[in-house]
Design an enzyme around this catalytic site. Sequence first.
Site, mmCIF file in Angstrom:
data_model
loop_
_atom_site.group_PDB
_atom_site.id
_atom_site.type_symbol
_atom_site.label_atom_id
_atom_site.label_comp_id
_atom_site.label_asym_id
_atom_site.label_seq_id
_atom_site.Cartn_x
_atom_site.Cartn_y
_atom_site.Cartn_z
ATOM 1 C CD GLU A 152 7.432 16.233 -22.090
ATOM 2 O OE1 GLU A 152 6.837 17.463 -22.395
ATOM 3 O OE2 GLU A 152 7.363 15.323 -22.308
ATOM 4 C CG ASN A 186 -0.569 16.418 -19.841
ATOM 5 O OD1 ASN A 186 0.062 15.543 -20.859
ATOM 6 N ND2 ASN A 186 -1.142 16.194 -19.024
ATOM 7 C CG HIS A 191 2.148 15.945 -23.351
ATOM 8 N ND1 HIS A 191 2.634 16.849 -24.063
ATOM 9 C CD2 HIS A 191 2.800 14.591 -22.795
ATOM 10 C CE1 HIS A 191 3.750 16.806 -22.887
ATOM 11 N NE2 HIS A 191 4.155 15.447 -22.179
ATOM 12 N NE ARG A 204 -4.194 -2.017 1.900
ATOM 13 C CZ ARG A 204 -3.778 -2.716 2.771
ATOM 14 N NH1 ARG A 204 -3.200 -2.994 3.866
ATOM 15 N NH2 ARG A 204 -4.922 -4.159 2.707
ATOM 16 C CG HIS A 264 -0.031 10.320 -24.671
ATOM 17 N ND1 HIS A 264 -0.831 11.586 -23.020
ATOM 18 C CD2 HIS A 264 1.168 10.364 -24.023
ATOM 19 C CE1 HIS A 264 -0.507 11.048 -22.860
ATOM 20 N NE2 HIS A 264 1.815 10.829 -22.429
ATOM 21 C CE LYS A 294 5.957 17.732 -13.557
ATOM 22 N NZ LYS A 294 6.118 16.337 -14.700
ATOM 23 C CD GLU A 325 -3.143 16.247 -15.498
ATOM 24 O OE1 GLU A 325 -2.029 15.927 -15.001
ATOM 25 O OE2 GLU A 325 -4.323 16.554 -16.612
ATOM 26 C CG HIS A 342 7.179 10.896 -24.254
ATOM 27 N ND1 HIS A 342 5.360 11.003 -23.921
ATOM 28 C CD2 HIS A 342 7.036 12.085 -23.567
ATOM 29 C CE1 HIS A 342 4.827 11.624 -23.768
ATOM 30 N NE2 HIS A 342 5.984 12.226 -23.228
ATOM 31 C CE LYS A 400 -0.059 14.171 -14.269
ATOM 32 N NZ LYS A 400 0.073 14.529 -14.951
ATOM 33 N NE ARG A 414 1.319 17.543 -12.633
ATOM 34 C CZ ARG A 414 2.080 16.332 -11.811
ATOM 35 N NH1 ARG A 414 1.711 16.667 -10.455
ATOM 36 N NH2 ARG A 414 2.848 15.274 -12.107
#
Length: 367
Positions: free
Chosen positions: A185, A246, A249, A121, A253, A227, A237, A266, A143, A242
Amino acid sequence: MSLNTLHVNVTPAYPIHIGPGLLRDESLLAPHLTGQVCAIVSNTTVAPLYLDTLRSTLEKLEKRVLPIVIPDGESFKTRSTFDHIHDVLLEARADRKTTLIALGGGVVGDLTGYAAATYLRGISLIQVPTTLLSQVDSSVGGKTGINHPLGKNMIGAFHQPQVVLIDTDTLSTLPSREYLAGLAEVIKYGLIRDIPFLEWIETHLEELLQRHPDELSHAILTSCRNKAEIVAVDPLEKSGVRALLNLGHTFGHAIETGMGYGVWLHGEAVAAGTILAAELSHRLGYLSNHDVDRIVTLFQRCSLPTRAPDLGLERWLSLMMGDKKNESGKLRLVLFEHMGQAKLTELSSQASLSRVLSPQTGRFIDA
Ligand code: NAD
Ligand code: GLY
């Protein structure tokens, strides 16, 4: 070049240390290790280069090191690799005080982070990023996750590290294509919120392309500062701030998933995706033609792709509709408000988007 330290002001706050030779510096690791066992997750490319150095540093602190070496590549950012990390930890009877250390690029970082978020956990995580992309983006902000055949990064968790150790020396072995993908990036921060940084990149690009230590260090530091500021105001987010990270992205993606994970890097997919976002922003009246050309020129100077592959309009839309930012079946995209400022936009009509994605009218898609 000397050591620079920033803080990510989430609860609890954590440091990002940036400088040369940090893999050998036990003083930066020691405050963040509670138990006796450190499991280092790395891959078959990075482990032969840097695992022994990090292991020796941990052994100076009298830690027991458990190496977990996974296959290299985006196509291994899967449930089965994730399960393998847990299998090794369980077989070694690693307890709750174990620290998981991600030594590698964004793939290792995301997988290890998700394993740390879920093992017993949740256990401690340290990010030691070794690609430019992971040093300026993925190692910071918590993330974590894995890909699903139906979509990029669709399974995961937020799990902040205890510390991010950016040893800039590791970039000396990074292949050129990976380095250039990382620059996409870096440029992103200039485009979404930091126009002085964008101008600095345009002026110092030759030095950055040659990996001059001072310019490289400034680029990493400024990217991490941007960042960290964004993550501090919107760690989960939720507010939309935030989501600006993206930019490009949703298109990117779709390229990565549509072409098969690992075919496009990427950062390459983000570059081509950013041009599509810029073109759509132009059609909606937010960017001038000159602005779009300026972005294209900058990516071209980095030898990054400025044309996306033609996935076909139906496939584009289907892949983009699966994006995590969408709500109630409505497509939400990060576009430009103006040059140097991004905004999260809910598209009221798909007409302009369809034109941008059509081989006939989209000037960036290869027919
Ligand atoms: P990567 O992890 O695949 O690394 C790129 C390649 O470089 C790999 O082959 C790797 O083995 C090799 N490599 C790494 N360090 C090296 C070194 N120092 N010397 C030589 N080779 C080295 O790719 P990446 O670009 O680092 O990361 C991309 C991933 O990051 C994607 O999965 C993307 O989704 C994810 N990402 C996550 C976030 C986040 O916020 N969590 C943000 C951006 C990207
Ligand atoms: N790279 C996107 C984020 O961290 O939110």
